[in-house]
Every structure is written in structure tokens, then in C-alpha cells.
Write an enzyme that holds these catalytic residues in place. Structure first.
Site, PDB file in Angstrom:
ATOM      1  N   GLU A   1      -3.493   6.020   1.404  1.00  0.00           N
ATOM      2  CA  GLU A   1      -3.302   4.620   1.768  1.00  0.00           C
ATOM      3  C   GLU A   1      -4.387   4.244   2.763  1.00  0.00           C
ATOM      4  OE1 GLU A   1      -0.077   2.056   4.413  1.00  0.00           O
ATOM      5  OE2 GLU A   1       0.600   3.809   3.295  1.00  0.00           O
TER       6      GLU A   1
ATOM      7  N   LYS B   1       0.817  -1.227   0.000  1.00  0.00           N
ATOM      8  CA  LYS B   1       0.000   0.000   0.000  1.00  0.00           C
ATOM      9  C   LYS B   1       0.849   1.274   0.000  1.00  0.00           C
ATOM     10  CE  LYS B   1      -2.085  -1.083   3.856  1.00  0.00           C
ATOM     11  NZ  LYS B   1      -1.647  -2.460   4.108  1.00  0.00           N
ATOM     12  N   THR B   2       1.845   1.288   0.869  1.00  0.00           N
ATOM     13  CA  THR B   2       2.621   2.518   1.037  1.00  0.00           C
ATOM     14  C   THR B   2       3.359   2.881  -0.239  1.00  0.00           C
ATOM     15  OG1 THR B   2       2.882   2.136   3.414  1.00  0.00           O
ATOM     16  CG2 THR B   2       4.467   3.606   2.358  1.00  0.00           C
TER      17      THR B   2
END
Length: 767
Positions: A176, A131-132
């Protein structure tokens, strides 16, 4: 706003209406909450925050207007109109409890993020892994496309400048989304990227079906496109049949597809097809097939909202990734150290696969498990995840606010790895020691990777600092070798001792003198160690440099008449043999001494009524500035078992004198000496005599009269042959020996009024 938990529509109105509010964030130092603080400051609010610790990110926010309080207190929220808190904050926190008591409107971090996102075209990036990096790439690509997005990412992103930023001009907001606590259902985004879905966070979710339900609801609340990875079974299961869904991946059926993928030197190149039509080629300067696929998700998103492929390609070529995402923290010709946030088995396996593409000799992994519940639920998967690492060292679990589960620890994962057949997996409970274990196996050409979501990166940084210092020491010393965290139990006659931080074996006097000068100029602790007799090293080892002069010029020896010139690395046994072969008498006492000339000079060692300095003609030594001197015994401060001159200076070589003898005479004296030694001294591992002889009685006789013979603490025992020897029966620790020494000293003082002084040199630090 009189309710305790503020409604979503009220929160949105208060955060995005343009009217400044007094907002307090409990737990503001965390990566997620600090990002919320940055967004609120960008929106013009009066923001305060509290936490247990200050951080670099908090310092940056203070410069932008954050009022920071530490520790948490009731007073922190006294003037707040809204209080936001992270999922880690619970009742019992004084700021939280005071907000409840005052009935200040409160909301969770995810609620606040969803409220701010609702005022823009929100793009949520979600999934268990990646995600990051993906959300950071999306923000960077949209920025490169001129869209001026706001962004919120769960880590420091150097290329974005900060982990969160509010841009008043742009219409898009990239964020995110955290699935760990079910708050994904709070978002109603314009677009969503779903990277992967699998069993995770089972401390919160009952099972995979419960996870699917949260993602299904998010998908149903997305008004625009849902971009999902066609290669991931979970993402396909939830997203494939959703309206406006667009697939991407390596799969032949993917709408956006990677082709001609190559990976080398921690970067990848690939072509992109859209419905079979090639759009162009991408160069991505972050490693791993998984990151190439994540970049494809961003390409799909950017393409559908109108960013040109050329601009996307240019932005991705300059992307450098987030902190703690395969972040290089040390690089030299010999070794590479990388740090990565990966803490789930799938992430770990992907990261190690990426590490393998670098062409390094071996991979040494140091891993800190994150949460007891995850370790318990996924132990079998962890056991398989490290197959591509040659050596694995596992620390104890980072609890992340969880209470321990009996029987679950870092050893749980090591046991699973060994059961799976891994050849080298070790549990090192102490995080402060795990880098030492890795350093002990490190070879030139190896890659070291620290893995975990806790504070394992600190271990990687400690190892990086050690390697930097090692390289500097090698450059100063030139000829010779250096090893990190060498176990000193290998180098002491007692077979006891923790590690030497830098075990250094110089080969030249000039190199050694330069090394001494450098260490004292740079305040690096320094000592010389010979054969390790008359020495007790504490269990914590010796910080700094331990020089062992046993090679090159320090092994030279020459016979001239009745004189022998020898380097300090020459063993006493060698000297006695040299003298015998040259028909020189007077060196017979050295035959049974386990040390070398250097140690003998420092301690003025002796036997058979003879001391080392009885035979010394002159000594060559260097001082702490690296200056070399030659002095006679008369010019030095020499005492029984102590040569003060050599406490602050370092012997290099010496000239010794004997007298003419015959081999038969010499052999007879040696035989008598060795026979006496065998009868009076133990064969077991020892450091030699522990105590100096008091004036009134030999130490060994005193200890025997005090009935300490055969008395033991742990595996350290007073010899039954000679009371002034403590022997290691196997597995003794320095603490065992020190405790035994203290017991004897106490008894001697109490029962006989005699103060026993140690002859053995005690060095190092405790564990």
C-alpha cells in the site's frame, strides 16, 4: 554510511543484502511502522523500536524478536546502525535528536519500504481511498494463486495473518503506497494500481495539480502495467495516456469491466469482462459497489500476471477484509454496529451507501473528523457526505499531531450539514459521551456506524458492550423494557440529572428479583428510583442499572376494609384518591406529595406530622440475592427520613392502614393541607426539602435567617417562599445545586455552629 540521510541505493543494499543490521524504528507502534518492523525481522535484521505506548501489534513483534522501548529516549538508538522514523516523528523527539547528534544514517518509513520493494517485482496500490482493502485483496489473491507474495498493508488483516510479511520464496511484493506526504515518488514498481485521485491532504499539497504531479511521476517510474479506474476522473486524467495502462471499472470503455452487479446483505456478485469477453462470475463477501470495483482492479492485475480466473474467484469468495473497514463489531436481531476507517467525504458517502444496502430501518452515524486542515478545506463536502444517515453525531477533531485552527471543530461540520439541510446533526464534543447520544436515539432495526481515522472505534465498542449487557439484562428480567442512557432530568422532580446507563422498567416481582440477583452477582451497579422526588442526580448520571418500578405488578392496588395493599409504583396521589373513594381517612397527607410508595418507604417520607411508616402494616421486599421477605415495621430498622432495612433491600409492595372516615371529612383535610402547601412551598421544579431539620431550629428558618432566600448559583436558586427548597429556574445543573448546598452548609457552620445534613439523596457521578 556517514551521512545523516542515507542514500536510496545504500539503504537498499543494507536492507536486502542478507547481512543483518541493527535497525531502530522510532514510532514502531503505528500501523505503518509496525509493518516495516515485521518485514525487517523477516529479512533477518536485529530490530529495535520505541514508542509512547505498547500495542497488541508490538506484543506480537516482540515475540518475533523486536526489542521494544517505551517511552522514546536517547539510549534507544545507542547501538543502532540505521534509524527509521515515521512522518509523525519530528525534531524534539529524544531518540530522533540523538540519532541526528550521533550522525546515524536515517531514513523515512517510505524510503525503507521502497528499498525493500526494489529487490522484488513491486506492486504498489495507491489512491485516496480503498488502498488498504485493495492491497490486502491483491496479496490474498496472489497467495491463492500460488505466487507467495510478500506484502505490506496499512492495517491489521486477519485473513493474511498480519499487516506485513516477507516471503523469501516469492518474486512479488504487494504494498500500500501512502500519498499523504509525497513519498509515492520514491517507488519504482513493476506494476501499479491507481484507484482514485482527488483533492486530499491539502495540509501537505498546495492543490490538486501538485497531487497529480506526484502520481504522474509514479506512473512514469512504473516498468510494467498501470491499472487505473476508468470511473474516476482523477485516475483517468493521470493514467489514461500512459504507456502500458489498463483500465477497469463499470464504464463501457473499461478494458476490464463489471457487469450484472447485484448487492445485498453486505455482499456483492458480479460478472467480469475482459475486452467484452466474459471471464466468469465473482462473489465478494465484503460490502459496497466501491469494493466490487476495487476487486476488479485485483482481478485485472492477477489476470495479467497469469493467475487463473477460478483461483481468483475462490480467493475473493473467502476474503473478509481489513480491520476497521466496514468491520462488524456487534450484531443481534435488533441492531448492527459497524466500524469504518472512512474519514474523507468521498469515503464516507460510499460507506453510507454500502450501509444502506443492508435493509436496516435507519442509519445512525458517529463521526470523528481527522485533522483540522482537512475539516477546514472540505467542510462543504462533509456537509453533503452524510445525506444517507438518518442521525449524525460529530465528535471533536482528532488532531493527528496538528495544532488547532481557531473556529474549526466538529461543530464546523455540523453547521455545514445543517446548512445543506440535514434533519439531524449534533455536535458531541466529548468522545467518551458520543456513544451515549447515539444510544438515546437507537431503535430496533437500526444500524450504527462509527466513522473516522482516529480513535472513534472506541465509541462503537463502548456502545456494543452496552447493547450486549442490555440484551443480557432483558433476558434475565423477561417482561419489561430497557433504555440506554435515559436522561434522568426527565424523571426527577427537580428536572436535573445526567443519564442512567441502563434505565430498566420491570413488570413482575419475580423478574425484578432475578435482575437484582444478577446485577449483584456480576458487580453491575444497581439502584431503584421512584418518582424522582427528594433526589438530586449528578450531571454525569448514574452508571449501571437504574430500576424504575412503575409498571405491571408494581402498579397493582387493592382495598380491603381500612387497609390498602399497593405496589411500590403506585403514586401517593393515587393512594390518597383510593382511600377517599373507599371512605378511608389518614391518607390525606399523601395528596400533595409528588413521589410514589416505593420512595416513601425508602425515605419514610411524610407531611402534616405523619410519616409513611405510621400507617404501614407490613412490607414485602427482596434482598440482593433475590430472596423475597415480608416484615412488619417492628421487625425493620425505621428512623426519621431513613429506613436502614431498605438501604440494602428493595421494597416491592406494602399494606397500609387508615381509619373509617367520610368523604366530606377527608376532602376538608385535603383542602386544608393543599392550601397550606401552596402557601408554604414553591411551585417551581424542586426536589423537596434539601436539609434535615436540626434539633434547635427548622432548616428553612435557619436558611432564611442566614439571608439565603433568593440567593442563586447559575439557575439554581433558594426559594423565596421556603428557605429549605432549592428550585430550578430552568437549565440548572446538579453542580449548581451542589455548590449552593455547600455555600449554605458553610455559612450555617461558620455563623451558627450548626451542621446541616442533607435530606435530599445525592446520587451519581460528576461530569
Amino acid at each position: 554510511m556517514g551521512g545523516l540521510e542515507v542514500k536510496a541505493e545504500d539503504l537498499r543494499a543494507n536492507l536486502t543484502s542478507g547481512t543483518p543490521r541493527r535497525i531502530h524504528l522510532i514510532g514502531v507502534a503505528g500501523s505503518g511502522m509496525s509493518g516495516i518492523a515485521a518485514l525487517l525481522l523477516g529479512l533477518g535484521h536485529h530490530v529495535s523500536g520505541s514508542d509512547k505506548v505498547d500495542t497488541v501489534e508490538v506484543d506480537r513483534l516482540k515475540k518475533k524478536g523486536l526489542r521494544f522501548h517505551s517511552p522514546h529516549s536517547a539510549e534507544c538508538v545507542s547501538d543502532a546502525e540505521i534509524v527509521l522514523y515515521s512522518s509523525a516523528i519530528k525534531a524534539g523527539n529524544p531518540a530522533f535528536d540523538e540519532a541526528v547528534r550521533r550522525r546515524i544514517p536515517m531514513a523515512r518509513r517510505a524510503d525503507a519500504l521502497a528499498a525493500m520493494m526494489a529487490s522484488r517485482k513491486g506492486i504498489i496500490v495507491c489512491g485516496m481511498h480503498g488502498k488498504t482493502t485493495t492491497s490486502a485483496m491483491a496479496a490474498h489473491v496472489l497467495r491463492g494463486g500460488g505466487l507467495k507474495p510478500s506484502h505490506y498493508v496499512g492495517a491489521e488483516i486477519p485473513i493474511l495473518g498480519t499487516n506485513a510479511r516477507w516471503d523469501s520464496e516469492g518474486e512479488y511484493f504487494v504494498a500500500e503506497g501512502d500519498e499523504s506526504d509525497g513519498t509515492l515518488i520514491n517507488y519504482h514498481p513493476h506494476h501499479a494500481i491507481v484507484l482514485n485521485i482527488e483533492a486530499e491532504h491539502l495540509d501537505f499539497y498546495k492543490d490538486l495539480s501538485a497531487i497529480d504531479a506526484v502520481y504522474t511521476k509514479l506512473v512514469s517510474q512504473t516498468s510494467g502495467h498501470i491499472f487505473y479506474c476508468a470511473d474516476d476522473e482523477g485516475a483517468r486524467r493521470v493514467c489514461a495516456k500512459a504507456p502500458r495502462s489498463i483500465s477497469y471499472g463499470q464504464s463501457d470503455s473499461a478494458f476490464y469491466r463489471i457487469t450484472d452487479l447485484t448487492t445485498a446483505n453486505f455482499k456483492s456478485e458480479f460478472s467480469v469482462q475482459r475486452q467484452g469477453v466474459t471471464l466468469g462470475r465473482i462473489t465478494l463477501n465484503i460490502p459496497g459497489v466501491h469494493n466490487a470495483v476495487n476487486a476488479l482492479a485485483v482481478i485485472a492485475l492477477a489476470s495479467e500476471i497469469g493467475v487463473s480466473f477460478d483461483k481468483m474467484a475462490a480467493s475473493l469468495a473467502t476474503f473478509r477484509g481489513a480491520k476497521r473497514r466496514f468491520e462488524v463489531i456487534y450484531e443481534s436481531e435488533k441492531n448492527l454496529i459497524v466500524d469504518d476507517y472512512g474519514h474523507h467525504p468521498t469515503e464516507i458517502a460510499a460507506t453510507l451507501a454500502t450501509a444502506r444496502t443492508g435493509g436496516h430501518k435507519r442509519i445512525v452515524a458517529i463521526f470523528q473528523p481527522h485533522r483540522y486542515t482537512r475539516t477546514q478545506a472540505l467542510k462543504e463536502e462533509f456537509g453533503r457526505a452524510f445525506d444517507l444517515a438518518d442521525h449524525v453525531f460529530v465528535a471533536d477533531i482528532y488532531p493527528a499531531s496538528e495544532k488547532p485552527i481557531p473556529g474549526i471543530s466538529g461543530q464546523t461540520i455540523v453547521d455545514a450539514m445543517i446548512a445543506h439541510g440535514h434533519p439531524s446533526a449534533v455536535h458531541v464534543a466529548d468522545l467518551n459521551k458520543i456513544h451515549q447520544a447515539a444510544a438515546c436515539v437507537l431503535e430496533d432495526g437500526d444500524l450504527v456506524i462509527s466513522l473516522g481515522a482516529g480513535n472513534i472505534h472506541e465509541a462503537g465498542k463502548r456502545l456494543a458492550k452496552d447493547l450486549q449487557t442490555k440484551a443480557q439484562l432483558q433476558e434475565i428480567m423477561r417482561d419489561g423494557s430497557i433504555r440506554l442512557y435515559e436522561p434522568l432530568s426527565k424523571h426527577t422532580t427537580m428536572r436535573i440529572g445526567g443519564p442512567a446507563q441502563y434505565w430498566v422498567e420491570p413488570e413482575t416481582e419475580e423478574g425484578f428479583a432475578d435482575l437484582v440477583r444478577y446485577c449483584f452477582d456480576e458487580d453491575i451497579p444497581f439502584m431503584v428510583m421512584g418518582r424522582g422526588s427528594n433526589l438530586l442526580v449528578r450531571d454525569g448520571g448514574i452508571p449501571g442499572v437504574v430500576a424504575h418500578l412503575s409498571r405491571g405488578e408494581f402498579q397493582r392496588h387493592e382495598v380491603n376494609g381500612t387497609e390498602i395493599t399497593a405496589g411500590v409504583g403506585v403514586k401517593f396521589k393515587q393512594l390518597s384518591a383510593l382511600a377517599r373513594n373507599a371512605d378511608i381517612a389518614g391518607f390525606e397527607w399523601m395528596e400533595g406529595i409528588p413521589g410514589n410508595l416505593g420512595g416513601g418507604l425508602r425515605m419514610n417520607a411524610g407531611a402534616m406530622g405523619i410519616q409513611t411508616f405510621d400507617q404501614i402494616v407490613r412490607v414485602r421486599f427482596c434482598d440482593q440475592d433475590g430472596n423475597i421477605f415480608v416484615k412488619t415495621p417492628g421487625e425493620m430498622d425505621v428512623h426519621y427520613r431513613n429506613v436502614t432495612t431498605l438501604r440494602q433491600n428493595y421494597a416491592l409492595s406494602a399494606v397500609m392502614r387508615g381509619q373509617v372516615g367520610t368523604k366530606d371529612e377527608i376532602d376538608a383535610v385535603m383542602a386544608e393541607s393543599l392550601n397550606k402547601r401552596r402557601q408554604s412551598q414553591p411551585v417551581a421544579a424542586s426536589a423537596g426539602c434539601i436539609f434535615k431539620n436540626p434539633a434547635s431550629i427548622p432548616a428553612g428558618k435557619l436558611i432564611e435567617e442566614l439571608a439565603f432566600k433568593n440567593f442563586a448559583i447559575g439557575s439554581a436558586r433558594v426559594s423565596d417562599i421556603h428557605g429549605n427548597f432549592i428550585v430550578n429556574d430552568g437549565g440548572a445543573t446538579a453542580q449548581d445545586v451542589l455548590t449552593l448546598i455547600h455555600e449554605i452548609q458553610t455559612a450555617a457552620e461558620r455563623n451558627r455552629g450548626i451542621s446541616l445534613e442533607t435530606e435530599v439523596q445525592i446520587v451519581g457521578v460528576d461530569l
